[in-house]
Design a protein around this motif. Structure first.
Motif, short mmCIF file in Angstrom:
data_model
loop_
_atom_site.label_atom_id
_atom_site.label_comp_id
_atom_site.label_asym_id
_atom_site.label_seq_id
_atom_site.Cartn_x
_atom_site.Cartn_y
_atom_site.Cartn_z
N UNK A 185 40.37 52.84 26.98
CA UNK A 185 39.15 52.08 27.28
C UNK A 185 39.24 51.47 28.69
N UNK A 186 40.40 50.92 29.01
CA UNK A 186 40.58 50.28 30.33
C UNK A 186 40.48 51.30 31.46
N UNK A 187 40.96 52.51 31.25
CA UNK A 187 40.86 53.54 32.30
C UNK A 187 39.39 53.84 32.61
N UNK A 188 38.56 53.87 31.58
CA UNK A 188 37.12 54.10 31.79
C UNK A 188 36.51 52.92 32.55
N UNK A 189 36.87 51.71 32.14
CA UNK A 189 36.29 50.53 32.77
C UNK A 189 36.78 50.36 34.21
N UNK A 190 38.00 50.81 34.46
CA UNK A 190 38.57 50.70 35.81
C UNK A 190 37.74 51.50 36.82
N UNK A 191 37.13 52.58 36.37
CA UNK A 191 36.34 53.43 37.27
C UNK A 191 35.13 52.70 37.85
N UNK A 192 34.61 51.70 37.13
CA UNK A 192 33.45 50.95 37.63
C UNK A 192 33.82 49.51 38.01
N UNK A 193 35.11 49.22 38.00
CA UNK A 193 35.55 47.83 38.19
C UNK A 193 35.13 47.26 39.55
N UNK A 194 35.30 48.05 40.61
CA UNK A 194 34.95 47.52 41.94
C UNK A 194 33.44 47.29 42.07
N UNK A 195 32.66 48.18 41.47
CA UNK A 195 31.21 47.97 41.45
C UNK A 195 30.88 46.69 40.67
N UNK A 196 31.58 46.47 39.57
CA UNK A 196 31.34 45.25 38.78
C UNK A 196 31.73 43.99 39.56
N UNK A 197 32.80 44.09 40.34
CA UNK A 197 33.20 42.92 41.15
C UNK A 197 32.12 42.59 42.18
N UNK A 198 31.54 43.62 42.79
CA UNK A 198 30.46 43.38 43.76
C UNK A 198 29.27 42.72 43.06
N UNK A 199 28.96 43.19 41.84
CA UNK A 199 27.86 42.57 41.09
C UNK A 199 28.16 41.12 40.73
N UNK A 200 29.42 40.86 40.35
CA UNK A 200 29.81 39.48 40.03
C UNK A 200 29.62 38.57 41.24
N UNK A 260 37.73 38.95 29.76
CA UNK A 260 38.30 38.81 31.12
C UNK A 260 37.62 39.82 32.05
N UNK A 261 37.73 39.63 33.36
CA UNK A 261 37.05 40.56 34.28
C UNK A 261 37.38 42.03 33.99
N UNK A 262 38.64 42.37 33.77
CA UNK A 262 38.99 43.72 33.31
C UNK A 262 39.40 43.58 31.85
N UNK A 263 38.45 43.80 30.94
CA UNK A 263 38.68 43.54 29.52
C UNK A 263 38.65 44.81 28.70
N UNK A 264 39.50 44.84 27.67
CA UNK A 264 39.56 45.98 26.75
C UNK A 264 38.63 45.70 25.56
N UNK A 312 49.47 49.53 39.01
CA UNK A 312 50.54 49.25 39.98
C UNK A 312 50.11 49.74 41.36
N UNK A 313 49.50 50.91 41.39
CA UNK A 313 49.06 51.48 42.67
C UNK A 313 47.99 50.60 43.29
N UNK A 314 47.06 50.14 42.49
CA UNK A 314 45.98 49.28 43.00
C UNK A 314 46.54 48.01 43.63
N UNK A 315 47.56 47.44 42.99
CA UNK A 315 48.15 46.19 43.48
C UNK A 315 49.21 46.43 44.56
#
Ligand SMILES: *Cc1c(COP(=O)(O)O)cnc(C)c1O
Length: 366
Positions: free
Chosen positions: A236-251, A184-188, A44-47
């Motif tokens: 699992x999603x909390x862990x993936x969220x930590x690298x999500x912006x880096x992954x978006x840049x890679x995408x 999905x881009x943010x996937x569990x 919610x905070x991110x959005x």
């Protein structure tokens, strides 16, 4: 080569993922544990929205959204005919009727020009799908919706992390949904979904619907569903969220490399609509002779996918035999999705481009 390489991501995050899962098993609050509330708060905070409500899948999120808006039998919901089955199934699951509109052929997104003609006195909502990672023309859609008093629900299953005119997908409408399906881009590591809204009363209704219609403790005011995000998936999603912006840049880098590598070939590359950033959930090209070229790619060891081989009005579960939309027909015959994930290497992309060039040539420069 993998179409979507989840193992590469797991190798990167292995110690954090194992610690997060072990922590859930240790505290034992498997349903609605603290990780769920933490994830809801962070998303919610991110959005920049007041409420995020986790649920069991993106499909459930859509169904909960329509129920939360009070949509049911005798109602109509406008849906782009080029999407995943859930976009139309959710409408049928609440007893309403999906009314299909066409897409823009280059972006594969809902074409607002078709909306007015699809509206009847029974229309209650428009359900634009942010397909392949970017948003439709939400301003044009909102203008039509406002004129006719319709709700707009963004299906952001493929676009969490994208923006339109600098504002995040999921926060562009009064109500939006997403999915945490593994690809999905943010996937569990299993099914999961979420709803986003700024509206306090709507948020309370959505939460109640997802939890057996509970109003206060053990008082069930409406018929609800049992649809919650697992604590393990939230961890699992909390862990993936930590690298999500880096992954978006890679995408983004992967998509830009494809754009360069495929420029000389006789294929239509995906287009970004003005004002959008994409999370590149898919890299989808369009080409003549798609099935023959795809068969040659299979032989060359290049995995591909066809999203989607038929418009929704030809899927038996949600069929509308009277419907025929030109861009949906053309795109479903021509679309081909290439391997796409944040860890795709340059040499792998070169192999895809070479195999595609060879296949196109063998098919007579189709
Ligand atoms: C994946 C997807 C859904 C459904 O999400 P699930 O979590 O698999 O139920 C809905 N709409 C679109 C556009 C999707 O891509």
């Amino acid at each position: 080569m993998e179409f979507i390489d989840l193992a590469a991501q797991r190798a990167r995050l292995k110690p954090q993922l194992e610690a997060a899962v072990a922590a859930v098993m240790a505290h034992g609050r498997y349903v609605l544990g603290p990780e769920v509330a933490e994830l809801e708060r962070r998303l919610a905070e991110r959005l920049g929205v007041a409420h995020c409500i986790g649920c069991a899948s993106g499909t459930d999120a859509l169904q909960i959204a329509l129920r939360g808006l009070g949509i049911g039998p005798a109602d109509e919901v406008i849906v782009p005919a080029f999407s995943f089955i859930a976009s139309a199934a959710c409408v049928r699951l609440v007893g309403a009727r999906p009314v299909y509109v066409d897409i823009e052929p280059r972006t594969c997104l809902l074409a607002p020009g078709g909306l007015e003609a699809a509206i009847t006195p029974r229309t209650r909502a428009i359900l634009p799908v942010s397909l392949f990672g970017q948003c439709a023309d939400m301003e044009a859609i909102a203008a039509v919706a406002e004129r006719h008093g319709l709700a707009v629900v963004e299906d952001a299953a493929q676009s969490f992390g994208a923006t339109r005119h600098g504002r995040p997908s999921g926060a562009l409408t009064r109500l939006a949904t997403t999915s945490f399906f593994p690809s999905k881009p943010l996937g569990a590591y299993g099914d999961g979904g979420a709803l986003f809204t700024d509206d306090d009363d709507l948020a309370a209704a959505l939460r109640s619907i997802a939890r057996h219609g509970e109003m206060d403790a053990c008082r069930h005011g409406r018929l609800g569903m049992n649809s919650r995000l697992d604590t393990l998936q939230a961890a699992v999603l909390l862990v993936k969220l930590a690298v999500f912006d880096d992954e978006l840049a890679r995408r983004r880098a992967v998509a830009e490399r494809y754009d360069r590598l495929l420029a000389p070939l006789a294929v239509t590359r995906p287009a970004l609509a003005p004002g959008n950033t994409s999370v590149h959930a898919q890299y989808s090209i369009q080409l003549a002779g798609r099935d023959a070229v795809r068969a040659r790619l299979v032989e060359a060891g290049i995995p591909t996918a066809v999203h989607y081989p038929a418009p929704l009005y030809r899927q038996p579960a949600v069929a509308d035999p009277t419907c025929r939309l030109a861009a949906c027909e053309a795109v479903s015959a021509r679309i081909l999705c290439l391997p796409m994930h944040p860890y795709l290497k340059e040499e792998q992309q070169e192999r895809v481009a070479e195999a595609l060039a060879t296949a196109l040539e063998a098919e007579g420069g189709a």
